[in-house]
Design an enzyme around this catalytic site. Structure first.
Site, PDB file in Angstrom:
ATOM      1  N   ARG A  16      50.835 -25.272  57.339  1.00 32.26           N
ATOM      2  CA  ARG A  16      49.891 -24.185  57.057  1.00 32.26           C
ATOM      3  C   ARG A  16      48.504 -24.795  56.897  1.00 32.26           C
ATOM      4  NH1 ARG A  16      53.276 -21.340  58.697  1.00 32.26           N
ATOM      5  NH2 ARG A  16      54.184 -19.455  57.790  1.00 32.26           N
TER       6      ARG A  16
ATOM      7  N   ASP B 171      48.205 -26.909  64.598  1.00 35.55           N
ATOM      8  CA  ASP B 171      48.757 -25.626  65.065  1.00 35.55           C
ATOM      9  C   ASP B 171      48.351 -24.500  64.118  1.00 35.55           C
ATOM     10  OD1 ASP B 171      50.334 -24.016  66.809  1.00 35.55           O
ATOM     11  OD2 ASP B 171      51.880 -23.942  65.256  1.00 35.55           O
TER      12      ASP B 171
ATOM     13  N   GLU C  13      42.936 -18.983  59.543  1.00 31.31           N
ATOM     14  CA  GLU C  13      43.099 -18.806  60.989  1.00 31.31           C
ATOM     15  C   GLU C  13      43.072 -17.326  61.403  1.00 31.31           C
ATOM     16  OE1 GLU C  13      46.860 -20.822  61.328  1.00 31.31           O
ATOM     17  OE2 GLU C  13      48.017 -18.981  61.095  1.00 31.31           O
TER      18      GLU C  13
ATOM     19  N   HIS D 177      48.995 -21.334  66.236  1.00 30.87           N
ATOM     20  CA  HIS D 177      50.174 -21.104  65.391  1.00 30.87           C
ATOM     21  C   HIS D 177      51.385 -20.780  66.283  1.00 30.87           C
ATOM     22  CE1 HIS D 177      51.481 -19.863  61.115  1.00 30.87           C
ATOM     23  NE2 HIS D 177      52.545 -20.203  61.825  1.00 30.87           N
TER      24      HIS D 177
HETATM   25  P1  NAI Z   1      61.667 -26.496  53.568  1.00 29.61           P
HETATM   26  O1  NAI Z   1      61.582 -25.579  52.409  1.00 29.61           O
HETATM   27  O2  NAI Z   1      62.996 -26.793  54.159  1.00 29.61           O
HETATM   28  O3  NAI Z   1      60.990 -27.895  53.206  1.00 29.61           O
HETATM   29  C1  NAI Z   1      59.774 -27.990  52.506  1.00 29.61           C
HETATM   30  C2  NAI Z   1      59.715 -29.322  51.785  1.00 29.61           C
HETATM   31  O4  NAI Z   1      58.439 -29.412  51.141  1.00 29.61           O
HETATM   32  C3  NAI Z   1      60.791 -29.465  50.682  1.00 29.61           C
HETATM   33  O5  NAI Z   1      61.475 -30.699  50.813  1.00 29.61           O
HETATM   34  C4  NAI Z   1      59.993 -29.397  49.391  1.00 29.61           C
HETATM   35  O6  NAI Z   1      60.551 -30.177  48.345  1.00 29.61           O
HETATM   36  C5  NAI Z   1      58.646 -29.948  49.838  1.00 29.61           C
HETATM   37  N1  NAI Z   1      57.563 -29.540  48.953  1.00 29.61           N
HETATM   38  C6  NAI Z   1      57.369 -28.337  48.364  1.00 29.61           C
HETATM   39  N2  NAI Z   1      56.283 -28.370  47.580  1.00 29.61           N
HETATM   40  C7  NAI Z   1      55.778 -29.627  47.660  1.00 29.61           C
HETATM   41  C8  NAI Z   1      54.673 -30.279  47.064  1.00 29.61           C
HETATM   42  N3  NAI Z   1      53.848 -29.647  46.227  1.00 29.61           N
HETATM   43  N4  NAI Z   1      54.447 -31.578  47.374  1.00 29.61           N
HETATM   44  C9  NAI Z   1      55.285 -32.235  48.211  1.00 29.61           C
HETATM   45  N5  NAI Z   1      56.355 -31.675  48.806  1.00 29.61           N
HETATM   46  C10 NAI Z   1      56.594 -30.383  48.531  1.00 29.61           C
HETATM   47  O7  NAI Z   1      60.680 -25.892  54.670  1.00 29.61           O
HETATM   48  P2  NAI Z   1      60.715 -26.107  56.248  1.00 29.61           P
HETATM   49  O8  NAI Z   1      61.696 -25.191  56.878  1.00 29.61           O
HETATM   50  O9  NAI Z   1      60.823 -27.553  56.538  1.00 29.61           O
HETATM   51  O10 NAI Z   1      59.260 -25.547  56.664  1.00 29.61           O
HETATM   52  C11 NAI Z   1      58.074 -26.143  56.135  1.00 29.61           C
HETATM   53  C12 NAI Z   1      56.892 -25.237  56.457  1.00 29.61           C
HETATM   54  O11 NAI Z   1      56.600 -25.253  57.843  1.00 29.61           O
HETATM   55  C13 NAI Z   1      57.128 -23.727  56.179  1.00 29.61           C
HETATM   56  O12 NAI Z   1      56.979 -23.406  54.825  1.00 29.61           O
HETATM   57  C14 NAI Z   1      56.073 -23.068  57.046  1.00 29.61           C
HETATM   58  O13 NAI Z   1      54.881 -22.895  56.291  1.00 29.61           O
HETATM   59  C15 NAI Z   1      55.843 -24.098  58.158  1.00 29.61           C
HETATM   60  N6  NAI Z   1      56.278 -23.559  59.446  1.00 29.61           N
HETATM   61  C16 NAI Z   1      55.357 -23.436  60.450  1.00 29.61           C
HETATM   62  C17 NAI Z   1      55.710 -22.898  61.675  1.00 29.61           C
HETATM   63  C18 NAI Z   1      54.733 -22.762  62.790  1.00 29.61           C
HETATM   64  O14 NAI Z   1      54.985 -21.994  63.729  1.00 29.61           O
HETATM   65  N7  NAI Z   1      53.618 -23.492  62.789  1.00 29.61           N
HETATM   66  C19 NAI Z   1      57.089 -22.428  61.914  1.00 29.61           C
HETATM   67  C20 NAI Z   1      57.998 -22.641  60.819  1.00 29.61           C
HETATM   68  C21 NAI Z   1      57.596 -23.181  59.626  1.00 29.61           C
END
Ligand code: NAI
Length: 333
Positions: A230, A254, A259, A299
């Site tokens: 994000r 991305d 955005e 995105h």
């Molecule tokens: P997830 O929930 O499986 O993993 C997120 C990780 O970030 C977890 O291991 C968590 O402990 C860690 N985390 C949370 N807060 C933190 C902090 N303050 N400091 C350090 N680490 C922290 O999420 P996933 O599925 O891996 O997705 C991650 C992000 O990717 C989503 O939340 C979304 O915003 C973004 N995304 C973007 C897409 C796009 O089209 N550009 C598509 C899908 C997801």
């Protein structure tokens, strides 16, 4: 139930109407803020460009459920939803490999100057390699910020490419250090050691400007940044300074902070005083858009046929689950 689905292409509309045939489904291609209000909707089915704000929620007095066809839910005002007793569901996992693959598409585009090479041949009809020297990913250190579903796939691919991996997560998973060739470090150490940085945390208050003017000064000189998570996880002004000073040699993004206003800047003018900070960020976005060492995509990391089908399937299950009294994939308030 009246279900109002926003940001729907034709095939998405057909899929939703067929899968939710028992219900009254209204679909619109626009975002929630641009589409007409369907005040008696019980369900809103949105994508990330629809900002479900307090102001919008006030226009939907019958609303019971918001289903977002995404993993991230930072476009939804959860506090206001809770106040109004509106349940929120997301799609927690549909495309960890989809986004991880895209992350490497961006990373390789940066490391091998693919965009510039394609542009030169297609637009200038020139066939030479001057200025296109890149760098190998093999042997380089990747800094993975966030080792959840997507981050894990990124680490696996990085290992396959022969990269060393250092990672930072607020909740480290010790088992990952056994399964993969990677090591958890502090964020500061990661910034100092990584040749390539990649972000995979959600956008939360705790990750707002996680990379900022201060800590971007720690980045190894000549490193590059990839952000498919994000935009607001990186302070845009800090990113600009790091790129302008040459400390960061490039970035592939991305996602951008604010955005939603890029290309729709006029919308800032109706927003009163609060918009001035946003205007500054959108201006910084435009400076990034003009920088030759910055690649920006709209995105798009989630956007494969397979991922979209999984997203729709889970979104329909979320709606039907709620209707049947067993809500699934609830976002915790
Ligand atoms: P997830 O929930 O499986 O993993 C997120 C990780 O970030 C977890 O291991 C968590 O402990 C860690 N985390 C949370 N807060 C933190 C902090 N303050 N400091 C350090 N680490 C922290 O999420 P996933 O599925 O891996 O997705 C991650 C992000 O990717 C989503 O939340 C979304 O915003 C973004 N995304 C973007 C897409 C796009 O089209 N550009 C598509 C899908 C997801």
């Amino acid at each position: 139930m009246k279900i109002y689905c926003l940001e729907t292409e034709q095939w998405v509309e057909e899929y939703l109407k067929k899968s939710l045939a028992e219900h009254d489904v209204v679909c619109r291609p626009e975002t929630l803020q641009d589409a007409e209000v369907v005040a008696d909707a019980l369900v809103l089915c949105v994508f990330v460009n629809s900002r479900v704000t307090a102001e919008v929620l006030a226009k939907y007095p019958s609303l019971k459920l918001v289903v977002t066809r995404s993993t991230g839910y930072d476009h939804i005002d959860l506090v206001e939803c809770q106040k109004r007793g509106v349940v929120v569901c997301n799609v927690p996992s549909y495309g960890e490999h989809t986004v991880a693959e895209y992350t490497f598409a961006l990373m390789l585009s940066l490391s091998r100057k693919i965009y510039e090479g394609v542009r030169r041949v297609h637009e200038e009809n020139k066939f030479h390699t001057d200025g296109l020297k890149g760098f190998d990913l093999f042997g380089k250190t990747l800094g993975v910020i966030g080792t959840g579903r997507i981050g894990c796939h990124v680490i696996e691919i990085a290992n396959g490419l022969g990269m060393s991996v250092v990672a930072y997560d607020s909740l480290p998973k010790a088992e990952l250090e056994k399964s993969f060739s990677m090591k958890y470090v502090t964020l500061e150490e990661l910034l100092e050691r990584a040749d390539v940085l990649t972000i995979h945390t959600p956008y939360l208050p705790s990750t707002h400007h996680l990379l900022n003017s201060e800590n971007l000064k720690l980045v190894k000189s000549g490193a590059v940044l990839v952000n498919t998570a994000r935009g607001a996880i990186v302070e845009t002004a800090g990113l600009l300074s790091a790129l302008k000073s040459g400390r960061l040699a490039g970035a592939a993004l991305d996602v951008l902070e604010e955005e939603g206003y890029v290309g729709e800047e006029w919308k800032l003018f109706g927003e009163g005083r609060g918009a001035s900070g946003r205007m500054e960020t959108v201006l910084a976005d435009h400076i990034l858009l003009r920088m030759p060492n910055v690649l920006i995509t709209p995105h798009n990391a989630f956007n494969t046929q397979e991922a979209l089908e999984r997203i729709l399937q889970v979104s329909v299950e979320n709606i039907l689950g709620f209707d049947g009294g067993e809500a699934k994939n609830l976002v915790k308030f």
